[in-house]
Motif scaffolding. Sequence first.
Motif, mmCIF file in Angstrom:
data_model
loop_
_atom_site.group_PDB
_atom_site.id
_atom_site.type_symbol
_atom_site.label_atom_id
_atom_site.label_comp_id
_atom_site.label_asym_id
_atom_site.label_seq_id
_atom_site.Cartn_x
_atom_site.Cartn_y
_atom_site.Cartn_z
ATOM 1 N N UNK A 273 3.991 0.017 -11.914
ATOM 2 C CA UNK A 273 3.280 0.024 -13.193
ATOM 3 C C UNK A 273 2.282 1.177 -13.320
ATOM 4 N N UNK A 274 2.050 1.906 -12.227
ATOM 5 C CA UNK A 274 1.165 3.070 -12.281
ATOM 6 C C UNK A 274 1.887 4.144 -13.107
ATOM 7 N N UNK A 275 1.219 4.743 -14.084
ATOM 8 C CA UNK A 275 1.886 5.723 -14.945
ATOM 9 C C UNK A 275 2.533 6.863 -14.145
ATOM 10 N N UNK B 117 -6.177 -1.751 -6.622
ATOM 11 C CA UNK B 117 -6.014 -0.831 -7.739
ATOM 12 C C UNK B 117 -6.815 0.441 -7.487
ATOM 13 N N UNK B 118 -7.163 1.120 -8.543
ATOM 14 C CA UNK B 118 -7.992 2.326 -8.462
ATOM 15 C C UNK B 118 -8.827 2.395 -9.742
ATOM 16 N N UNK C 151 0.856 -1.179 0.000
ATOM 17 C CA UNK C 151 0.000 0.000 0.000
ATOM 18 C C UNK C 151 0.890 1.227 0.000
ATOM 19 N N UNK C 152 0.411 2.273 -0.628
ATOM 20 C CA UNK C 152 1.136 3.534 -0.752
ATOM 21 C C UNK C 152 0.220 4.647 -0.279
ATOM 22 N N UNK D 281 -4.684 -5.240 -8.797
ATOM 23 C CA UNK D 281 -3.469 -6.016 -8.994
ATOM 24 C C UNK D 281 -2.343 -5.237 -9.646
ATOM 25 N N UNK D 282 -2.558 -3.938 -9.939
ATOM 26 C CA UNK D 282 -1.519 -3.121 -10.572
ATOM 27 C C UNK D 282 -0.484 -2.707 -9.537
#
Length: 61
Positions: free
Chosen positions: A39-41, A25-26, A10-11, A34-35
């Motif tokens: 891998x988040x832009x 995810x969001x 978690x961030x 699962x991202x």
Amino acid sequence: MADSDLPFKTWMCLICGWIYDEEAGSPAEGIVPGTRWEAVPPNWTCPECGARKDDFEMMEI
């Protein structure tokens, strides 16, 4: 070890406290469950306050 073998993390946004959970995810922002954070832009912003990805810090819950 493959990414799929690693536990999800978690961030937290350091500006407003919004939590990004890799497992959830969001979806409202187009990020599927699962991202992984990597891998988040890079141009993605916090959906609550608009902070940049750089303003997030990994945290354990």
